[in-house]
Scaffold this active site. Structure first.
Site, PDB file in Angstrom:
ATOM      1  N   ARG A 255       0.833  -1.215   0.000  1.00 37.82           N
ATOM      2  CA  ARG A 255       0.000   0.000   0.000  1.00 37.82           C
ATOM      3  C   ARG A 255       0.864   1.260   0.000  1.00 37.82           C
ATOM      4  NH1 ARG A 255      -1.156   2.170   4.164  1.00 37.82           N
ATOM      5  NH2 ARG A 255      -1.694   0.365   5.441  1.00 37.82           N
TER       6      ARG A 255
ATOM      7  N   TYR B 281     -15.432  16.384 -15.453  1.00 39.54           N
ATOM      8  CA  TYR B 281     -15.854  14.980 -15.427  1.00 39.54           C
ATOM      9  C   TYR B 281     -16.884  14.798 -14.307  1.00 39.54           C
ATOM     10  CZ  TYR B 281     -15.328   9.914 -15.114  1.00 39.54           C
ATOM     11  OH  TYR B 281     -15.549   8.573 -15.086  1.00 39.54           O
TER      12      TYR B 281
ATOM     13  N   ASP C  37      -6.552  18.418 -15.201  1.00 41.02           N
ATOM     14  CA  ASP C  37      -6.864  17.040 -15.584  1.00 41.02           C
ATOM     15  C   ASP C  37      -6.673  16.970 -17.099  1.00 41.02           C
ATOM     16  OD1 ASP C  37      -8.105  14.700 -16.454  1.00 41.02           O
ATOM     17  OD2 ASP C  37      -9.646  14.758 -14.899  1.00 41.02           O
TER      18      ASP C  37
ATOM     19  N   LYS D 156      -7.712   5.515 -19.440  1.00 38.28           N
ATOM     20  CA  LYS D 156      -8.138   5.883 -20.786  1.00 38.28           C
ATOM     21  C   LYS D 156      -7.020   5.647 -21.805  1.00 38.28           C
ATOM     22  CE  LYS D 156     -11.790   7.025 -18.469  1.00 38.28           C
ATOM     23  NZ  LYS D 156     -12.010   8.371 -17.963  1.00 38.28           N
TER      24      LYS D 156
HETATM   25  C1  LIG Z   1     -12.421   8.843 -16.691  1.00 43.83           C
HETATM   26  C2  LIG Z   1     -12.028  10.179 -16.220  1.00 43.83           C
HETATM   27  C3  LIG Z   1     -11.745  10.420 -14.864  1.00 43.83           C
HETATM   28  C4  LIG Z   1     -11.872   9.335 -13.828  1.00 43.83           C
HETATM   29  O1  LIG Z   1     -10.994   8.285 -14.070  1.00 43.83           O
HETATM   30  P1  LIG Z   1     -11.258   6.792 -13.530  1.00 43.83           P
HETATM   31  O2  LIG Z   1     -10.018   6.075 -13.920  1.00 43.83           O
HETATM   32  O3  LIG Z   1     -12.494   6.286 -14.216  1.00 43.83           O
HETATM   33  O4  LIG Z   1     -11.458   6.889 -12.059  1.00 43.83           O
HETATM   34  C5  LIG Z   1     -11.353  11.686 -14.482  1.00 43.83           C
HETATM   35  N1  LIG Z   1     -11.261  12.692 -15.373  1.00 43.83           N
HETATM   36  C6  LIG Z   1     -11.540  12.506 -16.679  1.00 43.83           C
HETATM   37  C7  LIG Z   1     -11.418  13.660 -17.609  1.00 43.83           C
HETATM   38  C8  LIG Z   1     -11.920  11.250 -17.151  1.00 43.83           C
HETATM   39  O5  LIG Z   1     -12.199  11.077 -18.440  1.00 43.83           O
END
Ligand SMILES: *Cc1c(COP(=O)(O)O)cnc(C)c1O
Length: 393
Positions: A54, A107, A179, A204
């Site tokens: 962890r 998001y 982000d 992603k």
């Molecule tokens: C998918 C996404 C998230 C969250 O990511 P997870 O891996 O699903 O927790 C945050 N910001 C954006 C822009 C995203 O597309």
């Protein structure tokens, strides 16, 4: 059971004078030390090594190194999901009484964290339009500590004034967290522009195969990075070694996939714009996109791998379009090796009222496409079939 296992003695992992080319997966939760002196040196930071998964493990560090390289960062942290990274960036830098500003099209889960959870902890939040720096400036208060934006928004693909907001944050002593999931480090490196924190959902396009859920956060300042790292360990936002290993594998083809997907997206956007039945196409590199000039300057003219478009008609037309494209996964995600299609009105933006959706231009005929690595011709043909089906619905 074989005799030697009766005493539960662990097998000895074979050594080899030649090294494996691919990284091994290291799922061990704990690491045994030779003696208390050695453990003491490790905890004191005089000797490097792992103690408990962890708190960190080799597969996370390997992946963090690759992501750091991509983002031009040092000391980035890999987390168990993109939302874990968003949470770490916010919670490590905010205390009760502080205020945070978010972009108004974040998001969905990030919006929820800022609207529902932070206020419960005594942290107030407000939201503003990140394409207009004066809107963000107007939302700042003396107690504002952090601004969270996304380079490109979901699903209308508006391009934030990243440079303007970074300047504003620097002037006012407010952290700016970006982000960068939709854009990827190939489109923009926020830290190089002066952002304080960059965040990714590695789930992603970076990992790229819809088989690992991971996040990443890196900070320009060592204290900020350290606070996030401690919080990740304390709250248990740590990633799984296997997911990190999968994402490491994905990172080696990230450039190839990015180039193919982006080239495909540009062609698909232009092809869609020519199709009868398509009302509008949103792609930042197209001259008809509202933020075209900013995309040209900020993203070097690259439109990325996301395209949104709208067909005429209601839910019936949307159903007909999806049903006529069985080879395109209709799934609310992005960044897969194959093209995926999402319908914000029934997924990411279903919690909004119809009026709120209208204000964003998200109708029943609105679709968001995460373009993959198929051949462009096949892809365009599939969408042509879908759009035609929507016209006869
Ligand atoms: C998918 C996404 C998230 C969250 O990511 P997870 O891996 O699903 O927790 C945050 N910001 C954006 C822009 C995203 O597309």
């Amino acid at each position: 059971m074989a005799d030697q296992n009766r005493g539960m003695r662990r097998a000895t992992f074979p050594t080899s004078v030649s090294r494996p080319v691919a990284s091994p997966i290291q799922p061990s939760v704990v690491y045994a030390s030779p003696d208390p002196d050695a453990l003491d040196r490790q905890y004191a930071g005089e000797a490097s090594g792992y103690t408990y998964a962890r708190e960190g493990h080799p597969n996370a560090d390997v992946l963090a190194g690759l992501l750091d390289q991509a983002e031009g960062a040092t000391g980035g942290i890999v987390t168990g999901s993109g939302m874990a990274a968003v949470s770490a960036a916010l919670l490590a830098n905010l205390s009760a009484g502080d205020h945070a500003v978010g972009a108004d099209q974040l998001y969905g889960r990030s919006l929820r964290l800022m609207k529902e959870d932070l206020p419960r902890l005594g942290i107030s939040t407000s939201f503003a339009d990140p394409t207009d720096v004066s809107s963000i400036a107007a939302a700042l208060r003396p107690e504002t500590r952090i601004i969270l934006i996304e380079t490109v928004s979901n699903p209308t693909l508006r391009v934030a004034d990243v440079e303007g907001i970074i300047r504003l944050g620097n002037d006012r002593g407010v952290l700016v967290a970006v982000d960068n999931t939709f854009t990827t480090p190939r489109g923009l490196q926020p830290l190089a522009l002066g952002a304080d924190i960059v965040i990714h959902s590695v789930t992603k396009l970076l990992a790229g195969h819809s088989d690992a859920t991971l996040g990443y956060a890196a900070a320009a300042d060592r204290d900020v990075a350290e606070r996030m790292s401690v919080l990740v360990q304390t709250m248990g936002l740590t990633p799984s070694p296997f997911d990190c290993w999968l994402a490491e594998r994905g990172m080696y083809t990230f450039d190839l996939r990015y180039e193919r997907a982006t080239a495909n997206a540009a062609r698909l956007a232009d092809a869609l714009a020519e199709m009868k039945g398509v009302e509008r196409v949103l792609y930042p590199a197209r001259p008809d996109h509202p933020d075209h000039n900013r995309a040209t300057a900020l993203l070097a003219g690259e439109g990325g791998h996301m395209v949104s478009f709208e067909v005429k008609g209601s839910r019936d037309a949307a159903n007909a379009l999806v049903r006529a494209m069985p080879d395109i996964a209709f799934a609310p995600t992005l960044g897969d090796i194959g093209t995926t299609l999402s319908h914000p009105a029934t997924s990411s933006h279903r919690a909004l009222t119809p009026e709120e959706r209208d204000a964003l231009g998200i109708s029943e005929g609105f679709f968001r496409v995460s373009v993959g690595c198929e051949s462009a011709e096949t892809l365009i043909e599939r969408f042509r079939r879908g759009v035609e089906a929507s016209r006869s619905a």
